[in-house]
Design a protein around this motif. Structure first.
Motif, PDB file in Angstrom:
ATOM      1  N   VAL A  30       0.835  -1.206   0.000  1.00 56.32           N
ATOM      2  CA  VAL A  30       0.000   0.000   0.000  1.00 56.32           C
ATOM      3  C   VAL A  30       0.867   1.253   0.000  1.00 56.32           C
ATOM      4  O   VAL A  30       0.603   2.218  -0.706  1.00 56.32           O
ATOM      5  N   PHE A  31       1.927   1.210   0.830  1.00 60.93           N
ATOM      6  CA  PHE A  31       2.822   2.367   0.920  1.00 60.93           C
ATOM      7  C   PHE A  31       3.517   2.622  -0.410  1.00 60.93           C
ATOM      8  O   PHE A  31       3.608   3.775  -0.861  1.00 60.93           O
ATOM      9  N   LEU A  32       3.990   1.566  -1.066  1.00 60.46           N
ATOM     10  CA  LEU A  32       4.676   1.722  -2.349  1.00 60.46           C
ATOM     11  C   LEU A  32       3.712   2.227  -3.421  1.00 60.46           C
ATOM     12  O   LEU A  32       4.083   3.060  -4.255  1.00 60.46           O
ATOM     13  N   ALA A  33       2.467   1.727  -3.388  1.00 58.40           N
ATOM     14  CA  ALA A  33       1.470   2.194  -4.353  1.00 58.40           C
ATOM     15  C   ALA A  33       1.166   3.675  -4.139  1.00 58.40           C
ATOM     16  O   ALA A  33       1.077   4.454  -5.093  1.00 58.40           O
ATOM     17  N   PHE A  34       1.032   4.063  -2.865  1.00 59.54           N
ATOM     18  CA  PHE A  34       0.792   5.474  -2.544  1.00 59.54           C
ATOM     19  C   PHE A  34       1.959   6.333  -2.989  1.00 59.54           C
ATOM     20  O   PHE A  34       1.773   7.418  -3.557  1.00 59.54           O
ATOM     21  N   LEU A  35       3.181   5.844  -2.730  1.00 59.12           N
ATOM     22  CA  LEU A  35       4.380   6.585  -3.113  1.00 59.12           C
ATOM     23  C   LEU A  35       4.463   6.753  -4.621  1.00 59.12           C
ATOM     24  O   LEU A  35       4.820   7.834  -5.122  1.00 59.12           O
ATOM     25  N   LEU A  36       4.097   5.707  -5.352  1.00 59.75           N
ATOM     26  CA  LEU A  36       4.130   5.764  -6.811  1.00 59.75           C
ATOM     27  C   LEU A  36       3.114   6.782  -7.342  1.00 59.75           C
ATOM     28  O   LEU A  36       3.428   7.592  -8.219  1.00 59.75           O
ATOM     29  N   VAL A  37       1.902   6.758  -6.776  1.00 58.95           N
ATOM     30  CA  VAL A  37       0.871   7.713  -7.199  1.00 58.95           C
ATOM     31  C   VAL A  37       1.287   9.136  -6.842  1.00 58.95           C
ATOM     32  O   VAL A  37       1.117  10.064  -7.648  1.00 58.95           O
ATOM     33  N   PHE A  38       1.846   9.309  -5.649  1.00 54.85           N
ATOM     34  CA  PHE A  38       2.275  10.638  -5.209  1.00 54.85           C
ATOM     35  C   PHE A  38       3.371  11.188  -6.114  1.00 54.85           C
ATOM     36  O   PHE A  38       3.298  12.348  -6.558  1.00 54.85           O
ATOM     37  N   GLY A  40       4.081  10.277  -9.166  1.00 56.47           N
ATOM     38  CA  GLY A  40       3.524  10.526 -10.496  1.00 56.47           C
ATOM     39  C   GLY A  40       2.728  11.823 -10.537  1.00 56.47           C
ATOM     40  O   GLY A  40       2.821  12.584 -11.504  1.00 56.47           O
ATOM     41  N   SER A  41       1.970  12.071  -9.471  1.00 54.01           N
ATOM     42  CA  SER A  41       1.181  13.311  -9.410  1.00 54.01           C
ATOM     43  C   SER A  41       2.088  14.533  -9.343  1.00 54.01           C
ATOM     44  O   SER A  41       1.827  15.549 -10.001  1.00 54.01           O
ATOM     45  N   LEU A  43       5.195  14.753 -10.417  1.00 51.75           N
ATOM     46  CA  LEU A  43       5.874  14.914 -11.703  1.00 51.75           C
ATOM     47  C   LEU A  43       4.934  15.529 -12.734  1.00 51.75           C
ATOM     48  O   LEU A  43       5.303  16.472 -13.448  1.00 51.75           O
ATOM     49  N   GLY A  44       3.702  15.008 -12.789  1.00 45.25           N
ATOM     50  CA  GLY A  44       2.727  15.565 -13.724  1.00 45.25           C
ATOM     51  C   GLY A  44       2.411  17.014 -13.401  1.00 45.25           C
ATOM     52  O   GLY A  44       2.295  17.858 -14.302  1.00 45.25           O
ATOM     53  N   GLY A  45       2.294  17.317 -12.100  1.00 41.30           N
ATOM     54  CA  GLY A  45       2.026  18.684 -11.674  1.00 41.30           C
ATOM     55  C   GLY A  45       3.159  19.617 -12.044  1.00 41.30           C
ATOM     56  O   GLY A  45       2.925  20.760 -12.471  1.00 41.30           O
ATOM     57  N   PHE A  46       4.384  19.133 -11.889  1.00 40.58           N
ATOM     58  CA  PHE A  46       5.542  19.967 -12.217  1.00 40.58           C
ATOM     59  C   PHE A  46       5.603  20.258 -13.709  1.00 40.58           C
ATOM     60  O   PHE A  46       5.884  21.391 -14.129  1.00 40.58           O
ATOM     61  N   LEU A  47       5.344  19.238 -14.521  1.00 41.40           N
ATOM     62  CA  LEU A  47       5.365  19.439 -15.978  1.00 41.40           C
ATOM     63  C   LEU A  47       4.282  20.425 -16.406  1.00 41.40           C
ATOM     64  O   LEU A  47       4.515  21.276 -17.275  1.00 41.40           O
ATOM     65  N   TYR A  48       3.113  20.327 -15.787  1.00 38.49           N
ATOM     66  CA  TYR A  48       2.032  21.276 -16.095  1.00 38.49           C
ATOM     67  C   TYR A  48       2.422  22.684 -15.649  1.00 38.49           C
ATOM     68  O   TYR A  48       2.194  23.664 -16.366  1.00 38.49           O
TER      69      TYR A  48
END
Length: 237
Positions: A30-38, A40-41, A43-48
């Motif tokens: 669960v922690f790794l999945a949360f970390l991956l989503v965080f 990714g978010s 990185l996507g936020g920074f690119l935007y």
């Protein structure tokens, strides 16, 4: 019977161990999945964020009641004074000036006339950061009764500046006038480490400001006088 009991105990021990390990594995997943989503978010936020900044342009015919420049370099002040001379605003606030820098020094450095500074330029020495800029500007706007203000600052600093300004003064219309030091179009900033560092730093600060705004968290005023008052009270106690 002894042999059966021995096997049961032997077989039961790994079962108990598996029961203990499973919740740990579940938590790790669960922690790794949360970390991956965080990640990714973020990185996507920074690119935007980067693309938004890269697309910023100065308005062709900027007009407002007044102008505020958030200090951080004389290039910003030069452009703000140029706007004042063009009649883009009636008055200019230089917010967050260093207390050791006099108005005369700023005037000479920008090669401006004494009459222009005497009539139409105010220098604010109270702001220590972007939040302080917003509070200092809000007070200045209230004192003069302005309804619209041109905001002059670096393009990468503009989103956070507008956020803090609108938080401090929701009634005033703030019009962005970004100062563009580097051409960020076509992803050219990816090859410039110092630009990448500045944008990452600003993105983190902007994200923190967004979160603070969403949860309604309080913050220090960012004003020098309040910091000095707080320090004096701490010393007394």
């Amino acid at each position: 019977m002894d042999e059966t009991r021995h096997l049961t105990q032997k077989d039961g021990q790994p079962a108990r161990k598996r029961w203990r390990i499973r919740p740990i594995r579940r938590f790790v997943r669960v922690f790794l999945a949360f970390l991956l989503v965080f990640c990714g978010s973020m990185l996507g936020g920074f690119l935007y964020f980067a693309e938004t900044i890269a697309a910023m342009e100065t308005p062709r015919n900027p007009r407002a009641d007044a102008i505020v420049v958030l200090t951080g370099g004389f290039q910003r002040i030069d452009q703000a004074i140029g706007l004042l001379k063009q009649g883009a605003g009636k008055r200019l606030l230089i917010s967050g000036a260093n207390p050791s820098t006099s108005g005369t020094q700023i005037r000479k450095f920008t090669q401006s006339s004494t009459s222009l500074f005497d009539c139409c330029v105010d220098i604010g020495y109270d702001a220590m950061d972007t939040i302080g800029n917003a509070n200092e500007t809000a007070q200045w706007i209230s004192d003069h009764g302005y309804r619209s203000v041109l905001v002059v600052t670096n393009n990468y600093h503009m989103p956070r500046s507008l956020l803090e300004l609108r938080r401090s003064d929701a009634e005033t219309e703030f019009v962005s006038y970004p100062v563009i030091n580097s051409d960020l179009r076509n992803g050219s900033w990816l090859g410039e480490p110092h630009v990448m560092k500045a944008m990452l730093s600003e993105y983190v600060k902007y994200s923190a400001a967004l979160v603070r705004d969403m949860i309604g968290a309080g913050t220090a005023s960012g004003l020098r006088r309040d910091a000095q008052t707080h320090a004096a009270l701490v010393e007394e106690n």
